[in-house]
Design a protein around this motif. Structure first.
Motif, PDB file in Angstrom:
ATOM      1  N   SER A   1       0.796  -1.171   0.048  1.00  0.00           N
ATOM      2  CA  SER A   1      -0.202   0.003   0.157  1.00  0.00           C
ATOM      3  C   SER A   1       0.834   1.374  -0.034  1.00  0.00           C
ATOM      4  CB  SER A   1      -0.850   0.048   1.185  1.00  0.00           C
ATOM      5  OG  SER A   1      -1.828  -0.976   1.242  1.00  0.00           O
TER       6      SER A   1
ATOM      7  N   GLY B   1      -6.135   9.246   1.084  1.00  0.00           N
ATOM      8  CA  GLY B   1      -5.942   7.844   1.547  1.00  0.00           C
ATOM      9  C   GLY B   1      -6.537   8.269   2.957  1.00  0.00           C
TER      10      GLY B   1
ATOM     11  N   GLU C   1      -7.105   5.895   7.138  1.00  0.00           N
ATOM     12  CA  GLU C   1      -6.729   4.559   7.884  1.00  0.00           C
ATOM     13  C   GLU C   1      -8.031   4.397   8.835  1.00  0.00           C
ATOM     14  OE1 GLU C   1      -2.509   6.197   7.241  1.00  0.00           O
ATOM     15  OE2 GLU C   1      -3.931   6.915   8.973  1.00  0.00           O
TER      16      GLU C   1
ATOM     17  N   SER D   1       5.942   0.644   7.903  1.00  0.00           N
ATOM     18  CA  SER D   1       5.310   0.291   6.505  1.00  0.00           C
ATOM     19  C   SER D   1       6.025   1.251   5.642  1.00  0.00           C
ATOM     20  CB  SER D   1       3.932   1.039   6.958  1.00  0.00           C
ATOM     21  OG  SER D   1       3.975   2.385   7.235  1.00  0.00           O
TER      22      SER D   1
ATOM     23  N   VAL E   1       5.275   6.193   2.313  1.00  0.00           N
ATOM     24  CA  VAL E   1       3.809   5.911   2.234  1.00  0.00           C
ATOM     25  C   VAL E   1       2.964   7.032   1.631  1.00  0.00           C
ATOM     26  CG1 VAL E   1       1.602   5.152   3.514  1.00  0.00           C
ATOM     27  CG2 VAL E   1       3.852   3.988   3.882  1.00  0.00           C
TER      28      VAL E   1
ATOM     29  N   GLU F   1      -0.209   0.957  11.544  1.00  0.00           N
ATOM     30  CA  GLU F   1       0.943  -0.152  11.212  1.00  0.00           C
ATOM     31  C   GLU F   1       1.253  -0.787  12.541  1.00  0.00           C
ATOM     32  OE1 GLU F   1       3.981  -2.302   9.400  1.00  0.00           O
ATOM     33  OE2 GLU F   1       2.067  -1.290   8.801  1.00  0.00           O
TER      34      GLU F   1
END
Length: 208
Positions: free
Chosen positions: A19, A53, A55, A168, A174, A188
């Protein structure tokens, strides 16, 4: 080169995290040092990339998680601070200094017990400040610390201390998805401590 140790290790981690925005691109010391300057002393690979994005994670009781058959990790300690050290003309420390000791006291562990470190990495220097302020090395020792520590998720070299960092890839690899970026390390950590990290899983991690 000291800042590069962080950026390169995180890019390596991102290369194993599907990702990650830059997970498909490798990064060498030569590329890092040769990158164009943004605002001195910062160069291209010292800066995060804004991106889209998000989370998410669930917060519930242990009984509820067990009842649903969900893997989980528990919060052993937490702290929060705002606008700390306003008297400092140059930022050489962060608000973590105001409650780091109480975090370890609440959790009953110390820096040497941490298996994974996730720092907020809008720039490598900020990660270094956190390493110092959270007790992983003394003030001013972060350059030596990152040079003597293997920060990759699968660190295995016997000649160096192992402390997987931003496993990550961190925001530097990222991407920085607005306000969501502040929780990148949390999501993460949950992936890692519940054994769901897949291709970038840290073995036998218990504390982060």
């Amino acid at each position: 080169e000291d800042f590069a140790r962080i950026a390169l290790a995180q890019r390596y981690n991102a290369n194993h995290f599907p990702s990650a925005l830059l997970g498909h691109k490798t990064l060498s010391m030569e590329q890092y040092l040769g990158a164009r300057q943004i605002v001195g002393p910062l160069h291209l690979f010292d800066c995060v990339m804004p991106c889209a994005g998000g989370e998410g994670f669930l917060v519930m009781s242990e009984d509820r998680a067990n009842g649903l058959g969900l893997p989980y990790c528990t919060v052993m300690a937490a702290g929060e601070g705002h606008n700390a050290h306003t008297e400092d003309e140059i930022q050489l420390r962060g608000g973590w200094t105001e409650y780091a000791d109480s975090l370890y006291e609440q959790a009953g562990i110390g820096p040497k017990d941490i298996d994974i470190l996730q720092t907020y990495d809008d720039y490598p220097v900020i990660s270094m400040l956190q390493m110092e302020d959270l007790g992983f090395c003394t003030k001013g020792e972060a350059p030596a610390f990152v040079n003597s520590t293997d920060m990759r998720f699968d660190s295995s070299g016997p000649e160096q201390r192992k402390l997987p960092h931003n496993t990550s890839g961190g925001q530097l690899s990222v991407g920085q998805a607005g306000a969501a970026a502040g929780l990148l390390g949390v999501t993460e950590t949950i992936r890692q401590l519940t054994g769901q990290a897949g291709t970038n899983q840290v073995e036998d991690a218990e504390h982060a």
